[in-house]
Design a protein around this motif. Structure first.
Motif, PDB file in Angstrom:
ATOM      1  N   GLU A   1       0.861  -1.184   0.000  1.00  0.00           N
ATOM      2  CA  GLU A   1       0.000   0.000   0.000  1.00  0.00           C
ATOM      3  C   GLU A   1       0.898   1.234   0.000  1.00  0.00           C
ATOM      4  N   THR A   2       0.751   2.073  -1.013  1.00  0.00           N
ATOM      5  CA  THR A   2       1.611   3.246  -1.154  1.00  0.00           C
ATOM      6  C   THR A   2       0.855   4.503  -0.750  1.00  0.00           C
ATOM      7  N   LEU A   3       1.460   5.294   0.130  1.00  0.00           N
ATOM      8  CA  LEU A   3       0.853   6.510   0.660  1.00  0.00           C
ATOM      9  C   LEU A   3       1.698   7.723   0.291  1.00  0.00           C
ATOM     10  N   GLY A   4       1.035   8.785  -0.136  1.00  0.00           N
ATOM     11  CA  GLY A   4       1.733  10.032  -0.385  1.00  0.00           C
ATOM     12  C   GLY A   4       2.036  10.746   0.921  1.00  0.00           C
ATOM     13  N   VAL A   5       3.308  11.054   1.162  1.00  0.00           N
ATOM     14  CA  VAL A   5       3.713  11.683   2.422  1.00  0.00           C
ATOM     15  C   VAL A   5       4.272  13.073   2.182  1.00  0.00           C
ATOM     16  N   HIS A   6       5.188  13.204   1.227  1.00  0.00           N
ATOM     17  CA  HIS A   6       5.795  14.499   0.925  1.00  0.00           C
ATOM     18  C   HIS A   6       5.400  14.934  -0.481  1.00  0.00           C
ATOM     19  N   THR A   7       5.164  16.247  -0.647  1.00  0.00           N
ATOM     20  CA  THR A   7       4.740  16.756  -1.941  1.00  0.00           C
ATOM     21  C   THR A   7       5.877  16.789  -2.948  1.00  0.00           C
ATOM     22  N   GLY A   8       7.111  16.785  -2.473  1.00  0.00           N
ATOM     23  CA  GLY A   8       8.266  16.692  -3.351  1.00  0.00           C
ATOM     24  C   GLY A   8       9.001  15.390  -3.098  1.00  0.00           C
ATOM     25  N   GLY A   9      10.316  15.467  -3.068  1.00  0.00           N
ATOM     26  CA  GLY A   9      11.098  14.271  -2.810  1.00  0.00           C
ATOM     27  C   GLY A   9      11.222  13.968  -1.330  1.00  0.00           C
ATOM     28  N   LEU A  10      11.311  12.686  -1.008  1.00  0.00           N
ATOM     29  CA  LEU A  10      11.603  12.241   0.358  1.00  0.00           C
ATOM     30  C   LEU A  10      13.114  12.107   0.459  1.00  0.00           C
ATOM     31  N   LEU A  11      13.718  12.817   1.420  1.00  0.00           N
ATOM     32  CA  LEU A  11      15.175  12.934   1.467  1.00  0.00           C
ATOM     33  C   LEU A  11      15.843  12.043   2.509  1.00  0.00           C
ATOM     34  N   ALA A  12      15.149  11.743   3.608  1.00  0.00           N
ATOM     35  CA  ALA A  12      15.759  10.933   4.665  1.00  0.00           C
ATOM     36  C   ALA A  12      14.662  10.261   5.475  1.00  0.00           C
ATOM     37  N   ALA A  13      15.006   9.138   6.098  1.00  0.00           N
ATOM     38  CA  ALA A  13      14.034   8.410   6.915  1.00  0.00           C
ATOM     39  C   ALA A  13      14.766   7.654   8.011  1.00  0.00           C
ATOM     40  N   ALA A  14      14.111   7.534   9.164  1.00  0.00           N
ATOM     41  CA  ALA A  14      14.675   6.785  10.289  1.00  0.00           C
ATOM     42  C   ALA A  14      13.536   6.222  11.123  1.00  0.00           C
ATOM     43  N   ARG A  15      13.667   4.980  11.534  1.00  0.00           N
ATOM     44  CA  ARG A  15      12.667   4.362  12.406  1.00  0.00           C
ATOM     45  C   ARG A  15      12.923   4.770  13.848  1.00  0.00           C
ATOM     46  N   THR A  16      11.860   4.928  14.627  1.00  0.00           N
ATOM     47  CA  THR A  16      12.020   5.213  16.046  1.00  0.00           C
ATOM     48  C   THR A  16      12.590   3.996  16.765  1.00  0.00           C
TER      49      THR A  16
ATOM     50  N   ASP B   1       7.929   1.671  16.294  1.00  0.00           N
ATOM     51  CA  ASP B   1       6.507   1.843  16.039  1.00  0.00           C
ATOM     52  C   ASP B   1       6.195   2.932  15.018  1.00  0.00           C
ATOM     53  N   GLN B   2       7.201   3.718  14.621  1.00  0.00           N
ATOM     54  CA  GLN B   2       6.992   4.781  13.641  1.00  0.00           C
ATOM     55  C   GLN B   2       8.217   4.922  12.742  1.00  0.00           C
ATOM     56  N   LEU B   3       7.950   5.365  11.508  1.00  0.00           N
ATOM     57  CA  LEU B   3       9.009   5.786  10.609  1.00  0.00           C
ATOM     58  C   LEU B   3       8.918   7.297  10.489  1.00  0.00           C
ATOM     59  N   ILE B   4      10.043   7.978  10.695  1.00  0.00           N
ATOM     60  CA  ILE B   4      10.091   9.434  10.586  1.00  0.00           C
ATOM     61  C   ILE B   4      10.742   9.782   9.256  1.00  0.00           C
ATOM     62  N   THR B   5      10.088  10.619   8.460  1.00  0.00           N
ATOM     63  CA  THR B   5      10.613  10.985   7.149  1.00  0.00           C
ATOM     64  C   THR B   5      10.744  12.496   7.024  1.00  0.00           C
ATOM     65  N   THR B   6      11.652  12.920   6.154  1.00  0.00           N
ATOM     66  CA  THR B   6      11.829  14.342   5.859  1.00  0.00           C
ATOM     67  C   THR B   6      11.846  14.523   4.349  1.00  0.00           C
ATOM     68  N   GLY B   7      11.561  15.759   3.911  1.00  0.00           N
ATOM     69  CA  GLY B   7      11.515  15.970   2.471  1.00  0.00           C
ATOM     70  C   GLY B   7      11.912  17.365   2.059  1.00  0.00           C
ATOM     71  N   ASP B   8      11.918  17.571   0.723  1.00  0.00           N
ATOM     72  CA  ASP B   8      12.256  18.896   0.214  1.00  0.00           C
ATOM     73  C   ASP B   8      11.060  19.846   0.276  1.00  0.00           C
TER      74      ASP B   8
END
Length: 327
Positions: free
Chosen positions: A41-56, A60-67
């Motif tokens: 299942e694919t979910l839109g999270v960032h409107t541009g590119g996703l630049l980095a990700a790290a699990r807690t 229980d969570q994935l933290i993502t950052t983007g442009d």
């Protein structure tokens, strides 16, 4: 024999991990894919590119950052929550720590977000190139040009500055808290002994840049990419790896190592290569098990589940997959 599932996701795989038992993949096109059985299942999270990700650390969570300047969390149910926003900023660094603390950076400022949602800013003269929390979460290491800064995140004290000329592009903190290690632009690692105020450790000889680092169980070895084999530096000696030969596992005559991920309970490392192949190698005798044949693009992400039975992987050409060692 291990079994393998593949999912053509169509975008560079930034991170491959698990939220509890559910596989999750962060994609460079701004999406996150959650796997349920044979479907993703694919979910839109960032409107541009996703630049980095790290699990807690609680898994229980994935933290993502983007442009798009946003920091977002996603849980195993697919629930999204915006943690922070810096409009018009590229947020390209993320780190998580114990108890729900996290840090992110874009440009010269590192921001720590505490579990209660409060933020604290740490300014630097040069661009922040890497973040890592100490094991207890009370200190933050920031990689920068000419060294690393160690901040006490709960105080207003000035940072401890460890200097070494050159561009430091990533940082990791040893699980026992005694060492901080950076990857450098010049195909080398540099480390400092935090316990004695910054004794230097130089680890060189790589033919390429080190883009992946992973600590073994109990922090005895630091596994790294950047060569034709995985290079594992020993850190269980008083002076760390200085004067010691690293373990060299998974030598390839046809490819180079792009990703490493140490097993969560055993002295084993998963090794991903530029040709798309993946093996697991045992520290004690170098014995290897082939997990994926050479195909497609370079391996860009690896991550074990908590039991060490399943390995998630991703490639630069948009293939994600699961390897089940139980068959």
């Amino acid at each position: 024999m291990p079994s393998i599932q593949s999912f053509p996701l169509g975008a560079y795989v930034v991170a491959a991990s698990f939220l509890g038992d559910r596989p999750v993949f962060a994609l460079g096109d701004g999406k996150v894919a959650l796997v349920d059985g044979a479907a993703a299942e694919t979910l839109g999270v960032h409107t541009g590119g996703l630049l980095a990700a790290a699990r807690t650390e609680a898994r229980d969570q994935l933290i993502t950052t983007g442009d798009d300047g946003r920091v977002v969390s996603i849980d195993a149910s697919g629930t999204l929550k915006e943690i922070a926003a810096r409009p018009k900023k590229w947020i390209d660094q993320i780190a998580t720590g114990p108890g729900g603390v996290l840090a992110f950076a874009g440009g010269r400022e590192a921001i720590v977000v505490f579990p209660d949602g409060k933020e604290k800013q740490f300014a630097h003269e040069r661009t922040v190139a890497g973040l890592a929390f100490a094991p207890k979460g009370v200190r933050l290491a920031v990689a920068r040009y000419n060294g690393v800064s160690l901040w006490w995140v709960g105080t207003d004290a000035k940072p401890t500055e460890f200097e070494w000329k050159g561009s430091h592009i990533a940082v990791t903190w040893a699980p026992d808290g005694r060492h901080v290690v950076t990857a450098m632009q010049e195909n080398a690692l540099h480390g400092w002994r935090v316990s004695d105020g910054g004794g230097n450790m130089r680890m060189s000889g790589y033919p390429g840049k080190v883009k992946s680092m992973s600590w073994s169980i109990k922090g005895r070895f630091l596994a790294t990419s950047g060569a034709e084999m995985a290079v594992l530096w020993p850190f269980h000696f008083k002076d760390g790896p200085m004067g010691k030969q690293p373990l060299q596992l998974g030598l390839s005559a046809q490819s180079v190592v792009t990703q490493v991920a140490c097993h969560p309970t055993e002295d084993v490392v998963a090794i991903g290569y530029k040709d798309g192949s993946i093996i697991a190698a045992r520290f004690a005798d170098g014995d290897e098990a082939r997990l994926r044949k050479a195909e497609g693009g370079p391996v860009s992400a690896l991550g074990w589940d908590a039991t060490g039975i399943r390995l998630a992987f991703g490639t630069e050409d948009g293939t994600a997959g699961l390897i089940d060692l139980a068959g």
